[in-house]
Design a protein around this motif. Structure first.
Motif, PDB file in Angstrom:
ATOM      1  N   SER A 449       4.812  -0.238   2.495  1.00 18.25           N
ATOM      2  CA  SER A 449       3.933   0.697   1.781  1.00 18.25           C
ATOM      3  C   SER A 449       2.963   1.399   2.724  1.00 18.25           C
ATOM      4  CB  SER A 449       3.156  -0.047   0.695  1.00 18.25           C
ATOM      5  OG  SER A 449       2.115  -0.796   1.271  1.00 18.25           O
ATOM      6  N   MET A 450       2.800   0.853   3.936  1.00 21.67           N
ATOM      7  CA  MET A 450       1.896   1.497   4.891  1.00 21.67           C
ATOM      8  C   MET A 450       2.523   2.735   5.529  1.00 21.67           C
ATOM      9  SD  MET A 450      -0.133  -1.528   6.887  1.00 21.67           S
ATOM     10  CE  MET A 450       1.277  -2.311   7.648  1.00 21.67           C
ATOM     11  N   ILE A 451       3.840   2.862   5.397  1.00 22.65           N
ATOM     12  CA  ILE A 451       4.505   4.022   5.978  1.00 22.65           C
ATOM     13  C   ILE A 451       4.357   5.200   5.025  1.00 22.65           C
ATOM     14  CG2 ILE A 451       6.695   4.916   6.862  1.00 22.65           C
ATOM     15  CD1 ILE A 451       7.638   1.959   6.922  1.00 22.65           C
ATOM     16  N   SER A 452       3.829   6.286   5.522  1.00 20.03           N
ATOM     17  CA  SER A 452       3.613   7.396   4.592  1.00 20.03           C
ATOM     18  C   SER A 452       4.814   8.353   4.541  1.00 20.03           C
ATOM     19  CB  SER A 452       2.354   8.147   4.977  1.00 20.03           C
ATOM     20  OG  SER A 452       2.529   8.677   6.260  1.00 20.03           O
ATOM     21  N   ARG A 454       8.081   9.502   3.637  1.00 16.97           N
ATOM     22  CA  ARG A 454       8.922   9.037   2.548  1.00 16.97           C
ATOM     23  C   ARG A 454      10.321   8.659   2.996  1.00 16.97           C
ATOM     24  NH1 ARG A 454       7.634  10.409  -2.997  1.00 16.97           N
ATOM     25  NH2 ARG A 454       8.983   9.032  -4.162  1.00 16.97           N
ATOM     26  N   VAL A 455      10.857   9.474   3.888  1.00 23.19           N
ATOM     27  CA  VAL A 455      12.223   9.228   4.356  1.00 23.19           C
ATOM     28  C   VAL A 455      12.302   7.880   5.061  1.00 23.19           C
ATOM     29  CG1 VAL A 455      14.068  10.097   5.831  1.00 23.19           C
ATOM     30  CG2 VAL A 455      12.611  11.695   4.573  1.00 23.19           C
ATOM     31  N   LYS A 456      11.322   7.661   5.923  1.00 24.90           N
ATOM     32  CA  LYS A 456      11.298   6.384   6.642  1.00 24.90           C
ATOM     33  C   LYS A 456      11.081   5.218   5.686  1.00 24.90           C
ATOM     34  CE  LYS A 456       9.839   7.511  11.309  1.00 24.90           C
ATOM     35  NZ  LYS A 456       8.754   7.467  12.260  1.00 24.90           N
ATOM     36  N   ARG A 457      10.224   5.471   4.719  1.00 24.89           N
ATOM     37  CA  ARG A 457       9.922   4.412   3.767  1.00 24.89           C
ATOM     38  C   ARG A 457      11.192   4.017   3.007  1.00 24.89           C
ATOM     39  NH1 ARG A 457       4.649   5.847   0.636  1.00 24.89           N
ATOM     40  NH2 ARG A 457       5.941   6.547  -1.065  1.00 24.89           N
ATOM     41  N   ASP A 458      11.924   5.035   2.582  1.00 18.55           N
ATOM     42  CA  ASP A 458      13.174   4.757   1.867  1.00 18.55           C
ATOM     43  C   ASP A 458      14.156   4.003   2.748  1.00 18.55           C
ATOM     44  OD1 ASP A 458      12.099   5.956  -0.273  1.00 18.55           O
ATOM     45  OD2 ASP A 458      13.260   7.826  -0.140  1.00 18.55           O
ATOM     46  N   LEU A 479       7.887  -1.600  -5.069  1.00 16.72           N
ATOM     47  CA  LEU A 479       7.049  -0.882  -4.102  1.00 16.72           C
ATOM     48  C   LEU A 479       5.991  -0.051  -4.818  1.00 16.72           C
ATOM     49  CD1 LEU A 479       6.547  -0.040  -1.096  1.00 16.72           C
ATOM     50  CD2 LEU A 479       8.036   1.894  -1.529  1.00 16.72           C
ATOM     51  N   ARG A 480       6.421   0.604  -5.894  1.00 19.92           N
ATOM     52  CA  ARG A 480       5.447   1.398  -6.655  1.00 19.92           C
ATOM     53  C   ARG A 480       4.320   0.514  -7.181  1.00 19.92           C
ATOM     54  NH1 ARG A 480       9.585   4.969  -7.719  1.00 19.92           N
ATOM     55  NH2 ARG A 480      10.515   3.686  -9.327  1.00 19.92           N
ATOM     56  N   ARG A 481       4.729  -0.689  -7.606  1.00 19.72           N
ATOM     57  CA  ARG A 481       3.697  -1.615  -8.106  1.00 19.72           C
ATOM     58  C   ARG A 481       2.737  -2.003  -6.991  1.00 19.72           C
ATOM     59  NH1 ARG A 481       5.499  -6.917 -10.598  1.00 19.72           N
ATOM     60  NH2 ARG A 481       3.720  -7.389  -9.281  1.00 19.72           N
ATOM     61  N   VAL A 482       3.308  -2.259  -5.802  1.00 21.45           N
ATOM     62  CA  VAL A 482       2.462  -2.614  -4.657  1.00 21.45           C
ATOM     63  C   VAL A 482       1.492  -1.480  -4.357  1.00 21.45           C
ATOM     64  CG1 VAL A 482       2.440  -3.047  -2.171  1.00 21.45           C
ATOM     65  CG2 VAL A 482       4.098  -4.209  -3.620  1.00 21.45           C
ATOM     66  N   LEU A 483       2.012  -0.250  -4.363  1.00 21.96           N
ATOM     67  CA  LEU A 483       1.164   0.898  -4.058  1.00 21.96           C
ATOM     68  C   LEU A 483       0.051   1.034  -5.092  1.00 21.96           C
ATOM     69  CD1 LEU A 483       3.858   3.512  -2.985  1.00 21.96           C
ATOM     70  CD2 LEU A 483       2.197   2.367  -1.524  1.00 21.96           C
ATOM     71  N   ARG A 484       0.434   0.822  -6.366  1.00 20.96           N
ATOM     72  CA  ARG A 484      -0.569   0.922  -7.416  1.00 20.96           C
ATOM     73  C   ARG A 484      -1.643  -0.138  -7.232  1.00 20.96           C
ATOM     74  NH1 ARG A 484       3.145   2.155 -11.236  1.00 20.96           N
ATOM     75  NH2 ARG A 484       3.499  -0.022 -11.728  1.00 20.96           N
ATOM     76  N   LYS A 485      -1.151  -1.336  -6.944  1.00 22.70           N
ATOM     77  CA  LYS A 485      -2.058  -2.457  -6.777  1.00 22.70           C
ATOM     78  C   LYS A 485      -2.999  -2.205  -5.603  1.00 22.70           C
ATOM     79  CE  LYS A 485      -1.589  -7.477  -6.785  1.00 22.70           C
ATOM     80  NZ  LYS A 485      -0.543  -8.499  -6.637  1.00 22.70           N
ATOM     81  N   GLN A 486      -2.441  -1.619  -4.551  1.00 21.82           N
ATOM     82  CA  GLN A 486      -3.286  -1.315  -3.398  1.00 21.82           C
ATOM     83  C   GLN A 486      -4.352  -0.300  -3.772  1.00 21.82           C
ATOM     84  OE1 GLN A 486      -0.527  -0.181  -0.446  1.00 21.82           O
ATOM     85  NE2 GLN A 486      -0.185  -2.275   0.245  1.00 21.82           N
ATOM     86  N   ALA A 487      -3.914   0.671  -4.555  1.00 21.08           N
ATOM     87  CA  ALA A 487      -4.894   1.676  -4.975  1.00 21.08           C
ATOM     88  C   ALA A 487      -6.016   0.998  -5.755  1.00 21.08           C
ATOM     89  CB  ALA A 487      -4.219   2.735  -5.831  1.00 21.08           C
ATOM     90  N   ASN A 488      -5.632  -0.033  -6.522  1.00 15.83           N
ATOM     91  CA  ASN A 488      -6.650  -0.703  -7.326  1.00 15.83           C
ATOM     92  C   ASN A 488      -7.465  -1.724  -6.546  1.00 15.83           C
ATOM     93  OD1 ASN A 488      -6.182   0.666  -9.682  1.00 15.83           O
ATOM     94  ND2 ASN A 488      -4.481  -0.665 -10.249  1.00 15.83           N
ATOM     95  N   THR A 489      -6.791  -2.429  -5.637  1.00 13.42           N
ATOM     96  CA  THR A 489      -7.550  -3.459  -4.921  1.00 13.42           C
ATOM     97  C   THR A 489      -8.228  -2.910  -3.684  1.00 13.42           C
ATOM     98  OG1 THR A 489      -5.547  -4.115  -3.805  1.00 13.42           O
ATOM     99  CG2 THR A 489      -6.239  -5.459  -5.672  1.00 13.42           C
ATOM    100  N   ALA A 490      -7.767  -1.742  -3.225  1.00 16.78           N
ATOM    101  CA  ALA A 490      -8.440  -1.152  -2.072  1.00 16.78           C
ATOM    102  C   ALA A 490      -9.753  -0.574  -2.557  1.00 16.78           C
ATOM    103  CB  ALA A 490      -7.588  -0.075  -1.436  1.00 16.78           C
TER     104      ALA A 490
END
Ligand SMILES: [Zn+2]
Length: 704
Positions: A449-452, A454-458, A479-490
């Motif tokens: 999720s730290m990779i911004s 998109r192609v590399k992330r995929d 991954l989407r859940r992780v990103l969401r969670k990061q948005a919330n816990t960050a």
């Protein structure tokens, strides 16, 4: 340009400084001891090496090295500044105002120290080559495969086991005892005082006068600056001597945490190879050079600091970490990577989410796909940091000597950061077992999720899917859940926005720093301890986010100081919300304290004359603070009060979140150690912090 305060902080390690008066015990990545400011039997006084902060969870005192010195020695800021500046070898006279006479004198002292070091080096070197006593040292050097050419090129030496051999030699050449001590080559012989040094004086002859040698029975590695001048020494003990490695103490020439060994010999090769390899030991570096990998340097001491990376950054954009490959080393490598990222990170402007209205759009759609405040490797890291993979359990020097083709292949094909994480984070998992698969996804998704890009992330999602043989789509969902969670816990994400010069202007200039929108966005309830993941990776990420929030905290502090300078009467509105202990910046904290006391004493007008109350080291901060307010559209009356209250609340909130992070870290440490009592205590303190956070949050809504 770094301020004097920053320069001092970079040179003085808070752990070392506090360790002089408090017996500190290492506990995970922090240190603990009995609080010197209140009576206690079990330690609740913690020092955090990474953030260079300390905090007592018993009496709630805390701060940085300045606050510690002030409190512990009962000094005013001005005097603490003088004390620490002298210790760090920094002149507190502003560079411009320093008279040429003093300048000449200071440079003469430095020049003489260099000469002293050169003389010591020659003596050590001769000892190694000629002394009978050095037989063991020569045998050791031979056993490590160091050639005689390398012994000469690196100027290796030997410090014999007589207590004062070098000191007598140097005194005979006209240096004074004072100079030997300032140069870190001798220590004062004391009858009383520090018991540690008294014990180590054993067996010293009587003729040495008041000093004894700093290095004894050690192989000496001269340490040079980038220009090849000897600035200090590293000594490896022969036999069972402790510590195994002893480096020169901090002197006006020797800045411990910024030195890269062999950089003088490596710098041209680094430019040529477009790569810098960092190894851990002197011998690793010497052997690498001996076999032709001359783009190699070693970091002195244990961890890589940002200062190391700053120097390399000027030479290359590719830094390859070749650190100890065993399990303990893997953690160190990971730490090194974090440091490296931090240093490189600052050289680029992070993409501010607020700039193109994208944030508003995504919120309307109810989506939070962006990991706000998180590291975005490709966009933010202006360089390539990779890891050199060596066979487990082997140090670089062994690999080089045993199988040079293996080494040179590894050098030419370092493994990318994310791939490295793939390997290390799954090493101890059974990937055929459902539990192992889940765990692998849990550990790696945050990395991905730290990779911004998109192609590399995929691509990495595909790699993970293949690795654990699960459906790619379910990983994307995860991954989407992780990103969401990061948005919330960050929780610090919102504060991280004003980073980098461009975004500072955007936030401070076109938009007021505190807007209704920002406050709404900030309505993130602090997660209760049980709900949040307590894994180490989670912890590290949060720490990292916290580091990044540091900058924005300082900007808010500047802004608040700027408001108070503009209208000292605002003091009465903010002093109930915040106190000087809540400030992160040494300079802003002291300014707040002065502003408050000047206001309390009723001595106005402040506008023009405030500068006369403050030490000159703080004038720069005043100018900065005034500017940060000027950049904003002018407010008056109630708007100004509201703004100041908001800003103070925000800073208080950040302070509480920092305590929150520290406590969580300490709690997970205590949990691992099975210390039930401490876990309960930390839990209590966490609950108290959460209560305070809720109070602040509801107050912020009222102000808004
Ligand atoms: Zn205390």
């Amino acid at each position: 340009m770094a301020s004097i305060i920053d320069t001092i902080k970079a040179k003085i390690d808070v752990v070392e400084e506090i360790g002089l008066v408090v017996a500190l015990q290492k506990s995970g990545r922090s240190f603990k001891g009995l609080c010197p400011f209140h009576n206690e039997r079990t330690p609740s006084f913690h020092v955090f090496a990474e953030s260079q902060n300390w905090h007592c969870f018993g009496c709630n005192e805390g701060g940085d090295v300045f606050t510690f010195v002030q409190k512990q020695q009962g000094l005013e800021f001005r005097d603490a500044l003088a004390y620490l500046a002298e210790k760090a070898g920094v002149s507190i006279e502003d560079n411009g105002t320093r008279n040429p006479e003093e300048e000449r004198e200071a440079s003469a002292i430095r020049e003489r120290l260099r000469k002293l070091n050169e003389d010591a080096l020659l003596w050590f070197h001769q000892m190694l080559l000629r002394s009978k006593d050095a037989a063991e040292a020569r045998a050791y050097i031979q056993s490590r495969g160091i050639s005689s050419d390398s012994v000469i090129a690196f100027g290796l030496g030997y410090a014999p086991n007589h207590g004062n051999a070098l000191s007598s030699f140097l005194l005979g050449r006209g240096y004074t005892e004072h100079e030997l001590m300032n140069g870190g080559l001798a220590r004062a012989r004391e009858g009383a005082g520090n018991t540690g040094s008294v014990r180590s004086v054993e067996g010293i002859g009587e003729a040495s006068g008041g000093v004894y040698d700093y290095f004894r029975q050690r192989i000496i590695f001269p340490i040079r600056d980038m220009r090849g001048r000897v600035i200090g020494f590293g000594g490896r003990a022969l036999g069972d001597g402790q510590p195994k490695y002893l480096n020169s103490p901090q002197t006006i020439l020797f800045e411990k945490n910024s030195i890269l060994y062999a950089l003088d010999l490596a710098k041209d090769a680094i430019k040529l190879a477009k790569q810098a390899i960092i190894v851990e030991g002197y011998v690793d570096a010497i052997i690498a050079h001996q076999y032709g990998t001359r783009q190699t340097v070693a970091c002195i001491g244990s961890a890589i600091t940002e200062k190391h990376i700053q120097q390399l950054k000027k030479l290359t954009k590719q830094v390859t970490l070749a650190l100890d490959p065993d399990a303990a080393g893997a953690t160190a490598t990971e730490h090194g990577i974090q440091e490296a990222l931090k240093a490189f990170d600052r050289s680029v402007v992070p993409v501010p989410l607020v700039a193109d209205g994208r944030r508003t759009a995504t919120r309307k759609e109810g989506k939070r796909n962006e990991p706000r405040g998180m590291i975005r490797l490709e966009e933010q890291v202006d360089a390539e940091i990779n890891v050199l993979q060596l066979p487990p359990g082997q140090d670089p020097d062994e690999v080089i000597r045993q199988d040079f083709s293996l080494w040179s292949y590894a050098v030419a094909h370092p493994i990318a950061l994310v791939d490295y994480y793939f390997a290390t984070k799954t090493a101890n998992l059974n990937l055929r077992h459902p539990g192992g698969k889940t765990e692998a996804a849990k550990r790696l998704l945050p990395v991905i999720s730290m990779i911004s890009d998109r192609v590399k992330r995929d691509a990495y999602i595909r790699k993970l899917a293949a690795l654990i043989a699960v459906d790619e789509r379910s990983l994307h969902d995860e991954l989407r859940r992780v990103l969401r969670k990061q948005a919330n816990t960050a929780v610090t994400a919102v504060f991280s926005e004003p980073l980098g010069p461009r975004s500072i202007q955007e936030t401070m200039g076109q938009q007021p720093p505190i807007t209704r929108e920002a406050v709404q966005d900030d309505e993130i309830e602090p997660a209760e301890p049980a709900k949040e993941k307590s894994s180490r990776e989670g912890q590290e990420q949060r720490n990292y986010v916290l580091d990044r929030s540091w900058q924005s905290r300082l900007q808010w502090e500047d802004y608040l100081i700027g408001l108070l300078l503009q209208d000292p009467g605002l003091s009465q509105h903010v002093c109930g919300i915040i106190n000087d202990g809540d400030f992160t910046g040494t300079d802003t904290r002291e300014l707040y304290r002065i502003l408050n006391s000047v206001y309390q004493r009723g001595s106005s007008p402040l506008h023009q004359s405030f500068e006369q109350y403050v030490p000159s080291a703080l004038l720069e901060t005043i100018a900065r603070a005034r500017k940060s307010v000027e950049l904003k559209s002018p407010l008056s009356g109630t708007g100004l009060i509201k703004d100041a209250k908001q800003c103070a609340s925000r800073l208080k909130r950040m302070r509480l979140l920092q305590s929150n992070t520290e406590l969580r870290y300490l709690m997970s440490e205590a949990k691992e150690a099975g210390d039930v009592e401490s876990v309960q205590q930390f839990q209590q303190k966490l609950l108290a912090i959460h209560r305070q956070l809720r109070t602040i949050d509801s107050a912020m809504h009222l102000h808004g």
